[in-house]
Motif scaffolding. Structure first.
Motif, PDB file in Angstrom:
ATOM      1  N   SER A  11       0.840  -1.203   0.000  1.00 51.67           N
ATOM      2  CA  SER A  11       0.000   0.000   0.000  1.00 51.67           C
ATOM      3  C   SER A  11       0.874   1.251   0.000  1.00 51.67           C
ATOM      4  N   ASP A  12       0.294   2.350  -0.436  1.00 46.53           N
ATOM      5  CA  ASP A  12       1.036   3.614  -0.501  1.00 46.53           C
ATOM      6  C   ASP A  12       1.627   4.000   0.851  1.00 46.53           C
ATOM      7  N   GLU A  13       0.859   3.817   1.920  1.00 46.77           N
ATOM      8  CA  GLU A  13       1.352   4.217   3.243  1.00 46.77           C
ATOM      9  C   GLU A  13       2.487   3.331   3.749  1.00 46.77           C
ATOM     10  N   ASN A  14       2.599   2.098   3.225  1.00 41.77           N
ATOM     11  CA  ASN A  14       3.673   1.196   3.657  1.00 41.77           C
ATOM     12  C   ASN A  14       4.891   1.209   2.740  1.00 41.77           C
ATOM     13  N   ARG A  15       4.820   1.925   1.647  1.00 48.25           N
ATOM     14  CA  ARG A  15       5.948   1.934   0.708  1.00 48.25           C
ATOM     15  C   ARG A  15       7.232   2.510   1.299  1.00 48.25           C
ATOM     16  N   PRO A  16       7.184   3.575   2.083  1.00 45.08           N
ATOM     17  CA  PRO A  16       8.443   4.062   2.676  1.00 45.08           C
ATOM     18  C   PRO A  16       9.117   3.013   3.570  1.00 45.08           C
ATOM     19  N   TYR A  80       4.302  -5.609   5.567  1.00 45.35           N
ATOM     20  CA  TYR A  80       3.905  -4.556   4.625  1.00 45.35           C
ATOM     21  C   TYR A  80       3.226  -5.092   3.370  1.00 45.35           C
ATOM     22  N   GLN A  82       0.480  -6.887   0.925  1.00 48.56           N
ATOM     23  CA  GLN A  82      -0.964  -7.089   0.824  1.00 48.56           C
ATOM     24  C   GLN A  82      -1.315  -8.443   0.214  1.00 48.56           C
TER      25      GLN A  82
END
Length: 93
Positions: A11-16, A80, A82
């Motif tokens: 997900s976008d929020e877990n990419r960092p 992280y 999905q």
């Protein structure tokens, strides 16, 4: 030469955080894994791919069974993800 491509749904929020795992293990991968030649992180809207370059297909397969991959990378990335990663090995001819 061979390439190992691992596609990850993150997900976008877990990419960092996932990128942090990539950065943490890039140098150990290049220094410790037999036949390792390169490692790149490819990002697009749908997913993230890690592209590993190896001297041979056998080296790529061996990495998938190594402690660095199974115990370190997979363990840190798992929270992280999905979905299950998609793993492909390509031989350059």
């Amino acid at each position: 030469m061979a390439y190992l491509e691992i596609t990850l749904k993150v997900s976008d929020e877990n990419r960092p955080a996932a990128a942090g795992v990539y950065k943490k293990y890039k140098e150990p991968f290049l220094k410790q894994i037999k036949g390792a030649q390169s490692k790149q992180l490819l990002v697009r809207e749908e997913d993230v791919q890690v592209l590993h370059g190896f001297a041979t297909v056998a080296d790529a397969k061996a990495y998938l069974e190594s402690k660095l991959f199974t115990k370190d990378v997979v363990a840190e990335l798992s929270p992280y993800l999905q979905d299950q990663p998609e793993v492909r090995i390509y031989e350059v001819i």
